[in-house]
Write an enzyme that holds these catalytic residues in place. Structure first.
Site, mmCIF file in Angstrom:
data_model
loop_
_atom_site.group_PDB
_atom_site.id
_atom_site.type_symbol
_atom_site.label_atom_id
_atom_site.label_comp_id
_atom_site.label_asym_id
_atom_site.label_seq_id
_atom_site.Cartn_x
_atom_site.Cartn_y
_atom_site.Cartn_z
ATOM 1 N N SER A 252 0.564 -1.139 0.356
ATOM 2 C CA SER A 252 0.372 -0.495 0.176
ATOM 3 C C SER A 252 0.696 1.404 -0.022
ATOM 4 O O SER A 252 1.857 1.095 0.007
ATOM 5 C CB SER A 252 -1.001 -0.259 1.272
ATOM 6 O OG SER A 252 -0.398 0.499 2.576
ATOM 7 N N LYS A 253 0.038 2.454 -0.617
ATOM 8 C CA LYS A 253 1.310 3.504 -0.192
ATOM 9 C C LYS A 253 1.000 4.339 0.250
ATOM 10 O O LYS A 253 2.467 4.829 0.436
ATOM 11 C CB LYS A 253 0.032 4.411 -1.836
ATOM 12 C CG LYS A 253 -0.835 5.055 -1.289
ATOM 13 C CD LYS A 253 -1.343 6.443 -2.252
ATOM 14 C CE LYS A 253 -3.012 6.898 -1.777
ATOM 15 N NZ LYS A 253 -3.407 7.710 -3.232
ATOM 16 N N ARG A 254 1.030 3.431 1.728
ATOM 17 C CA ARG A 254 1.130 4.190 3.677
ATOM 18 C C ARG A 254 2.303 3.819 3.520
ATOM 19 O O ARG A 254 3.189 4.452 4.316
ATOM 20 C CB ARG A 254 0.406 3.811 4.518
ATOM 21 C CG ARG A 254 -1.436 4.251 4.082
ATOM 22 C CD ARG A 254 -1.816 4.578 5.596
ATOM 23 N NE ARG A 254 -2.370 5.634 5.771
ATOM 24 C CZ ARG A 254 -2.991 6.109 6.614
ATOM 25 N NH1 ARG A 254 -3.269 5.558 7.389
ATOM 26 N NH2 ARG A 254 -3.302 7.331 6.330
#
Ligand code: GLU
Length: 495
Positions: A252-254
């Site tokens: 995920s881009k987190r």
């Protein structure tokens, strides 16, 4: 039968590495069988879909060398290839299902739906709403119809009992119908949902094999039933394992850069990225790590995909990219790669307005604009010494900015400015004070070109990667802090 596969991205954000990964496997599967590979844009979500995102997806896939035979930009006999242009087709198919009694108009209001769900929950039942739950008494149904109240079209689904779906990699997947709701097929604005549009298009476009991410497994029973209702053969289904972060959580881009734009801006070679994506859950018969797209197509065998979640590891990709740069490219090719990457007219022209008012000699340009041609800046804790903020507030500010930027769908200076202003008022800081640490995180120094422009030019993932890097050099965010931050962050207005 000609094998036909497809990639069906929704243009709602940055071009994701997961899309490229699924596209690659669909392409290889098609080519290996002498078949065709199609690109279809699934833009039925009119609020989140943008033309800009669609263009970035096409550009990124092409940059990686993943060419399609039919698609919105190249045409083909089964067009249009953009779902927003196929509205009549879906309406007609929904009507067909209604006429045959396989779908029904549902006039339930959202308050009623909430109540129905609550009632099921109170009885300890599964939350899936069934046609019987949704049915209104006939007079009420007729009244709402007559008054022209908004409605959706839903599909009929069995109350309970086993549903078996075959998967090319997983074999028989069994699901209990009790868990499957009376899926909406047409929304109240007349737009189809993913399920209807996807099934209708896969059929009309002659798709024979659907290779897609495992997050779609739960949709498979509904799709299978729709194929039955229409009396069509269903394509073979193959649910690919999801890409994971090194800690095994879903990519995920987190945590990691997930946009192809980032890898491009960072100076990865497309052939290295494609090669690395080919290693995600798959290996060459001789297990070699480095192979070309042509070699992958030639040796492809879907049964060699292993289901253990493949880890997308930036370090390994970086290593492989280095091998390509050092071993594959001769001087000419290296020079070419460098020019294609950033030393080209297009990119330098974007930088020019940032530097030209600030230089006396051309040799001033490189030191001033270095951050446009680099990855993560060489900063340390001491780089932030001049910042007049408590450490915790400083980290919080950077973290809040990262979170806010994750939600920015249209990446431009105005959108960035809005976020900065919002944080300025939350932290009660003037623009200049707020931007000071951001400046260091992005440009690596305390005086350089405009930081807002730099962020706009560098793009979302590179910007966020640099901010995350700065948080890291400042000692990171502890679990306790993260909890506090999240609580406070929720006070901010929604994006
Ligand atoms: N539009 C879906 C997506 O964004 C496609 C899923 C599928 O391949 O069926 O991934």
């Amino acid at each position: 039968m000609t094998v036909r596969t497809r990639i069906a991205p929704s243009p709602t954000g940055d071009p994701h590495v997961g899309t490229a990964y699924i596209a690659l496997f669909n392409l290889c599967f098609a080519r290996q069988h002498g078949g065709e590979f199609i690109l279809r844009i699934e833009d039925t979500d009119r609020v989140r879909s943008t033309a800009e995102s669609e263009q970035m997806i096409l550009d990124s896939l092409r940059w990686l060398g993943l060419e399609w035979d039919e698609g919105p930009d190249v045409g083909g006999p089964h067009g249009p290839y953009r779902q927003s242009e196929r509205g009549d087709i879906y309406a007609e198919h929904a009507q067909r299902l209604i006429d045959a009694g396989h779908a029904f108009k549902c006039y339930r209001t959202s308050e009623e739906l909430d109540e129905l769900r609550e009632a099921r929950k109170a009885q300890g039942l599964h939350l899936a709403l069934k046609p019987a739950d949704l049915a209104l008494d006939p007079d009420e149904q007729a009244r709402r119809e007559q008054e022209g109240m908004p409605y959706v079209v839903r599909m009929q689904v069995p109350e309970s009992g086993p549903c078996v779906v075959q998967d090319m990699l997983r074999g028989a997947i069994e699901v209990d119908w009790a868990q499957v709701d009376a899926q909406i097929l047409l929304k109240s604005d007349g737009m189809p949902t993913y399920h209807l549009a996807n099934v209708v298009d896969d059929h009309l476009m002659g798709i024979t094999h659907v290779l897609r991410g495992e997050e779609w497994i739960n949709s498979a029973p509904k799709h299978q039933l729709l194929y039955e209702y229409f009396g069509w053969d269903m394509p073979e289904l193959c649910h690919m394992p999801l890409l994971r972060n090194p800690d095994k959580s879903k990519l995920s881009k987190r945590k990691n850069p997930t946009s192809i734009n980032y890898y491009r801006r960072m100076g990865f070679l497309p052939q290295a990225v494609t090669n690395y994506l080919g290693r995600m859950g798959w290996s060459m018969p001789d297990e070699r790590e480095k192979f070309s797209l042509a070699e992958m197509m030639e040796n492809f065998d879907i049964q060699r995909v292993s289901l253990g979640g493949p880890v997308f590891d930036l370090e390994k990709l970086t290593w492989l990219n280095g091998v390509y740069l050092r071993e594959d490219l001769d001087d000419r090719a290296f020079l070419q790669a460098l020019m294609t990457w950033a030393f080209n007219e297009d990119y330098v022209a974007q930088i020019l307005p940032q530097v030209r008012t600030r230089v006396d000699t051309l040799s001033d340009v490189a030191p001033l604009a270095g951050h446009f041609f680099s990855g993560l800046p060489a900063i340390s804790e001491a780089s932030f010494d001049g910042i007049n903020l408590e450490r915790e507030d400083l980290v919080k500010l950077l973290q809040f900015l990262v979170w806010r930027l994750e939600g920015v769908s249209s990446w431009n200076k105005d959108a960035l400015l809005a976020e900065i202003k919002l944080l300025g008022s939350h932290f009660d800081l003037k623009m200049k004070a707020l931007l000071a640490p951001v400046f260091i995180a992005i440009t690596g120094s305390s005086s350089s070109t405009s930081v807002m422009d730099a962020m706009a030019i560098l793009g979302s993932d590179m910007t966020r990667a640099r901010l995350r890097h700065a948080i890291g050099v400042l000692g990171g965010v502890s679990k306790k802090q993260a909890k506090r931050f999240e609580k406070e962050y929720r006070e901010l207005p929604a994006e």
